[in-house]
Write an enzyme that holds these catalytic residues in place. Sequence first.
Site, PDB file in Angstrom:
ATOM      1  N   ASP A  99       0.873  -1.164   0.000  1.00  0.00           N
ATOM      2  CA  ASP A  99       0.000   0.000   0.000  1.00  0.00           C
ATOM      3  C   ASP A  99       0.922   1.229   0.000  1.00  0.00           C
ATOM      4  O   ASP A  99       1.700   1.421   0.929  1.00  0.00           O
ATOM      5  CB  ASP A  99      -0.863  -0.030   1.267  1.00  0.00           C
ATOM      6  CG  ASP A  99      -2.189   0.674   1.092  1.00  0.00           C
ATOM      7  OD1 ASP A  99      -2.183   1.793   0.555  1.00  0.00           O
ATOM      8  OD2 ASP A  99      -3.211   0.115   1.506  1.00  0.00           O
ATOM      9  N   ASP A 201      -2.869   4.705  -2.536  1.00  0.00           N
ATOM     10  CA  ASP A 201      -3.904   5.331  -1.718  1.00  0.00           C
ATOM     11  C   ASP A 201      -4.374   6.649  -2.351  1.00  0.00           C
ATOM     12  O   ASP A 201      -3.558   7.457  -2.797  1.00  0.00           O
ATOM     13  CB  ASP A 201      -3.283   5.601  -0.335  1.00  0.00           C
ATOM     14  CG  ASP A 201      -4.309   5.954   0.723  1.00  0.00           C
ATOM     15  OD1 ASP A 201      -5.174   5.119   1.018  1.00  0.00           O
ATOM     16  OD2 ASP A 201      -4.235   7.078   1.265  1.00  0.00           O
ATOM     17  N   GLU A 264      -6.512   3.571  -5.924  1.00  0.00           N
ATOM     18  CA  GLU A 264      -7.758   3.744  -5.165  1.00  0.00           C
ATOM     19  C   GLU A 264      -8.436   5.018  -5.664  1.00  0.00           C
ATOM     20  O   GLU A 264      -7.884   6.110  -5.527  1.00  0.00           O
ATOM     21  CB  GLU A 264      -7.484   3.870  -3.666  1.00  0.00           C
ATOM     22  CG  GLU A 264      -8.800   3.942  -2.876  1.00  0.00           C
ATOM     23  CD  GLU A 264      -8.705   4.621  -1.520  1.00  0.00           C
ATOM     24  OE1 GLU A 264      -9.591   4.412  -0.689  1.00  0.00           O
ATOM     25  OE2 GLU A 264      -7.750   5.387  -1.298  1.00  0.00           O
ATOM     26  N   HIS A 325     -11.274  -2.108   3.872  1.00  0.00           N
ATOM     27  CA  HIS A 325     -11.167  -1.675   5.270  1.00  0.00           C
ATOM     28  C   HIS A 325     -11.865  -0.340   5.535  1.00  0.00           C
ATOM     29  O   HIS A 325     -11.840   0.135   6.667  1.00  0.00           O
ATOM     30  CB  HIS A 325      -9.691  -1.580   5.640  1.00  0.00           C
ATOM     31  CG  HIS A 325      -8.976  -0.534   4.837  1.00  0.00           C
ATOM     32  ND1 HIS A 325      -8.781  -0.642   3.470  1.00  0.00           N
ATOM     33  CD2 HIS A 325      -8.450   0.654   5.185  1.00  0.00           C
ATOM     34  CE1 HIS A 325      -8.170   0.432   3.033  1.00  0.00           C
ATOM     35  NE2 HIS A 325      -7.951   1.232   4.053  1.00  0.00           N
ATOM     36  N   ASP A 326     -12.428   0.275   4.496  1.00  0.00           N
ATOM     37  CA  ASP A 326     -13.133   1.552   4.673  1.00  0.00           C
ATOM     38  C   ASP A 326     -14.650   1.399   4.560  1.00  0.00           C
ATOM     39  O   ASP A 326     -15.372   2.392   4.689  1.00  0.00           O
ATOM     40  CB  ASP A 326     -12.683   2.555   3.594  1.00  0.00           C
ATOM     41  CG  ASP A 326     -11.211   2.908   3.701  1.00  0.00           C
ATOM     42  OD1 ASP A 326     -10.704   2.965   4.839  1.00  0.00           O
ATOM     43  OD2 ASP A 326     -10.580   3.112   2.654  1.00  0.00           O
TER      44      ASP A 326
HETATM   45  C1  GLC Z   1      -7.691   5.756   1.889  1.00  0.00           C
HETATM   46  C2  GLC Z   1      -7.577   4.591   2.840  1.00  0.00           C
HETATM   47  C3  GLC Z   1      -8.189   4.984   4.147  1.00  0.00           C
HETATM   48  C4  GLC Z   1      -7.432   6.148   4.701  1.00  0.00           C
HETATM   49  C5  GLC Z   1      -7.394   7.302   3.702  1.00  0.00           C
HETATM   50  C6  GLC Z   1      -6.359   8.302   4.071  1.00  0.00           C
HETATM   51  O1  GLC Z   1      -9.008   6.026   1.568  1.00  0.00           O
HETATM   52  O2  GLC Z   1      -8.141   3.456   2.278  1.00  0.00           O
HETATM   53  O3  GLC Z   1      -8.192   3.925   5.070  1.00  0.00           O
HETATM   54  O4  GLC Z   1      -8.020   6.575   5.898  1.00  0.00           O
HETATM   55  O5  GLC Z   1      -7.052   6.864   2.413  1.00  0.00           O
HETATM   56  O6  GLC Z   1      -5.079   7.795   3.842  1.00  0.00           O
END
Ligand code: GLC
Length: 529
Positions: A99, A201, A264, A325-326
Amino acid sequence: MDDSAWWQRGAIYQIYPRSFFDSNGDGIGDLDGIRRKLGHLVELGVDAAWISPFFPSPMADFGYDVADYCGVDPLFGTLADFDALIAEAHRLGLRIILDFVPNHTSDQHPWFLESRQGRESAKRDWYIWRDPAPDGGPPNNWMSNFGGSAWAFDAASGQYYYHAFLREQPDLNWRNPAVQDAMMEALRFWLERGVDGFRVDVIWHLVKDALFRDNPPNPGYGPGQPDINRFQQIRSTDQPEVFDIIARMRATLAAYGDRVLIGEIYLPVERLVAYYGERLEGVHLPFNFQLIAASWHARGLDEMIDEYERAIPEGGWPNWVLGNHDQKRIAGRLGAAQARVAAMLLLTLRGTPTIYYGDELGLPNVPVPPELAQDPWEKNEPGLGVGRDPARAPMRWNDSPRAGFTTGTPWLPIGPQPELNVATEAADPRSMLALHRRLLALRRAHPALAVGGYERIEAEGDLLAYRRREGGEVLTVVLNLSAREESLDLPAPAGGWRCLVSTGLDREGPEPAGPLRLRPDEGVVLAEG
Ligand code: GLC
């Protein structure tokens, strides 16, 4: 054999390292824990593991606040543990995807500590510093994704810095070539150690409007919604210059051969597909989260799948995600029975599937009482239902009180339904785990599923039906998205239908003549003759 890449044929499994397996009894998962549980991934039949951040971090956002891009946080182990993990993964034929969190660092990263020393600091321009608005307030109306203004005031220098997430996560200034160089170095650090790719990310956030203009109001915003919904993020995200940066990341990876770059991206489909790049020099896989947001009805899902298929540029490869995880867990969103149908959909659509750890067991969302909340977003905007803890509960290895996850006190509660665990489900030939293993094995055995074309079949009611075709092989998938019996009048092939697998794992072999009958919450994969 076809000429597809490993990340096209294969399935990805997401590991949230805090919650996977704790090898040292501190209640928090770690890298050595992951290494010891790689056998689970092999038996499941996935091809790659994406591991959420394990880099040195104050953990304000559980590792998405990175204080050193080239290390391992002691909580998770050491670089030697990482080297052992990747060596073992490769020995088992598994790829490892890291990641990469390039949009922001921790406010404890040495770069930011230096940057905030004053306007003259050599690293001042590594972050996004702006003068106050004429009234002394924040420079514009941009909101933090975790509530409140995205601008934090630094009294010493009289300027604000921008943070799209927590104030402990200042955004880097990607318009600065020195930042780009330093971050490419970080990528190379891990590529040299053998990683097979990166999930990047919030990649659509990297570049902001050069003039820092206000975001326009969001007409859909109403009470009860989080702050981030107040405005449309059209100035603060998704700027054209981001594509040059992504191309640079791709070029960095390309020097190492067959590595994958995943982005993402939460954007509507027509913007999402732009991230493949005009000449496919963008990310290989812009994460497609449409199944997470979609309402679960066949007429609507079929449109969405079709539209996505049509929107992908020539040469681009689709992908599908049910959870991460979100987000709320899929079994919580749809219920246990329909989650099996969702698994069949995920693993039979055209494109790379990503499975969120624990979804292969049907894990529920685990409620966390407010006083035990861990997630900073939940703490900043309590009671709106934005909390992400329920989807981050420990992985369940057996039915003991701590689920075989830890010998200590787990950092989040284990939750109800102890029968949902690897040991119990491995012994049950019709479990959710058994279904995942079967479907993943089927993908491997049938190129039509792994790499074949997608053809929609017109259906009615709550049935979703499609064909997958490769070479001479045609497989037909029929999914009943309702809790009623449904039937489909699909002309049978000359030799009749043969059921390869049903979500109940109790239907196989030749089908009777006549319309196809689907039980409530049932999906089937059919071969011809
Ligand atoms: C992404 C991650 C999330 C995090 C955010 C800030 O959306 O998946 O878990 O809080 O970025 O890094």
